[in-house]
Design an enzyme around this catalytic site. Structure first.
Site: not given
Length: 391
Positions: A149, A181-183, A186
């Site tokens: 991220d 970015v990860d969220l 997802g």
């Protein structure tokens, strides 16, 4: 009442955040999510503490449970399988044959040698929806690189527009305080899986979904990317100011900071009346949003002493009454004490298998026909071995 996705079984081969965030969404909505973890260690985030909900005990071989793990794994079933062995890989293939969806976030081609890639699993489940989450996607010159991220926030342009502008105290590129970015990845993955399931239900055809952190970061540049594509001028850092609206930023009041979010010309004129400076609302330099953006420096310099003259509570109460959007900058402790957050039930509590209490943040979706909850808790490592593998 069963959740809206209670008919689905998700096989979760992912770890850390982007993949688990996606599969937690399915668990919240009632799907059975089977999380495959490494024996003895589990998901990396089980050890990403303190703080810990359950302390690790290396001598007893117990992985423990960091608070970080609880944010992305509630409601799942954990099985401990070493799929680097032929026996373990065979077990995962058996599980895949019973699943609607597989989600994984290994490097490109990392699961091929275990027979757990899309082509291998579609052979045992032709209508399988298989979602691969990577740093850079399944093709392109960076496809074999690992992606995280923080580095993607930098590579994808987000840090170039986050932080104080050059020349201001503390000026430097900054990352966002959570792994956005990860969220986002997802949630893009979850949306893509739902679309693929809709296609499967109509046609009987499964498919492979390729989701990359860098792609998502570029996509979520939103208006900043649109500004660049329209003008050819790369935007820079503006601190708490907005590139397209003014005044839309944080200001110091007599006793703390206030966010002033003026979204149109009428709101600006009402703000000027409340501030005791109606002449600013009539000033041709500031009459329209376009003019205010063009004359941002002059306007902000005039507004700062006005806002600093009164306490934050006075401004919030008076501006809300006048219909001018504004708000405080809350700490996270303030957030969970906020009456609106409390009324919406965003903090939920559960109990782990051993009786340990765990507090969590609820899924924000509110369904009228299939309300969510009661909320599942994060599993201990291998908690569901007997239930799942015994099938």
């Amino acid at each position: 009442m069963p959740g809206p996705l209670s008919h689905l079984r998700i096989l979760d081969l992912s770890r850390v955040l982007a993949g688990p965030w996606s599969t937690q969404f399915f668990a919240d909505l009632g799907a059975e999510v089977i999380k495959v973890e490494r024996p003895g260690l589990g998901d990396d985030t089980r050890g990403w503490g303190p703080p810990f909900v359950v302390d690790p005990d290396p001598e007893a071989g117990e992985a423990g449970m960091a608070a970080y793990f609880t944010c992305a794994n509630r409601g799942k079933k954990s099985v401990a399988i070493d799929f680097t062995t032929p026996e373990g890989a065979a077990k995962v293939r058996e599980l895949a044959a019973t699943a609607d969806v597989v989600v994984e976030n290994f490097k490109r081609g990392g699961l091929v040698k275990y027979g757990l890639d899309y082509e291998a699993l579609r052979a045992v489940k032709p209508d399988l929806v298989y979602c691969s989450i990577t740093g850079f996607g399944q093709d392109g010159p960076y496809a074999d690189r690992a992606g995280y991220d923080f580095m993607i926030q930098g590579m994808g342009g987000l840090m170039s527009i986050t932080g104080q502008p050059d020349g201001e105290p503390g000026a430097e590129p900054l990352k966002v305080g959570v792994a956005v970015v990860d969220l986002f990845t997802g949630m893009y993955a979850a949306s893509g899986v739902l679309a693929a399931l809709s296609h499967r239900d109509r046609t009987g055809e499964g498919q492979h979904i390729d989701v990359a952190l860098l792609d998502v970061q570029v996509a979520m540049l939103a208006n900043q990317a649109a500004n660049f594509l329209a003008s050819g001028k790369a935007p820079g850092r503006l601190g708490n100011a907005h590139p397209n609206i003014c005044p839309y930023q944080a200001f110091a009041t007599a006793d703390g900071h206030l966010i002033l979010a003026v979204g149109n010309d009428q709101q600006f004129r009402r703000f000027c009346e409340v501030a005791g400076a109606p002449e600013l609302g009539a000033d041709e330099r500031f009459a329209t949003n376009r003019q205010r953006v063009a004359n941002r420096v002059e306007l902000v310099a005039l507004l700062r002493p006005l806002l600093a003259a009164r306490p934050r509570g006075w401004w919030i109460g008076t501006l809300e009454e006048a219909g001018v959007p504004c708000g405080p900058i809350n700490s996270i402790a303030d957030v969970f004490a906020d009456p609106q957050v409390v009324a919406r039930g965003l903090k939920v509590e559960g109990t782990l298998e051993d009786g340990t209490p765990v507090a969590m943040v609820a899924n924000p979706l509110k369904f009228s026909a299939t309300p969510l909850g009661p909320w599942g808790v994060p599993p201990t490592l291998g908690q569901h071995d007997t239930e799942i593998l015994g099938e």
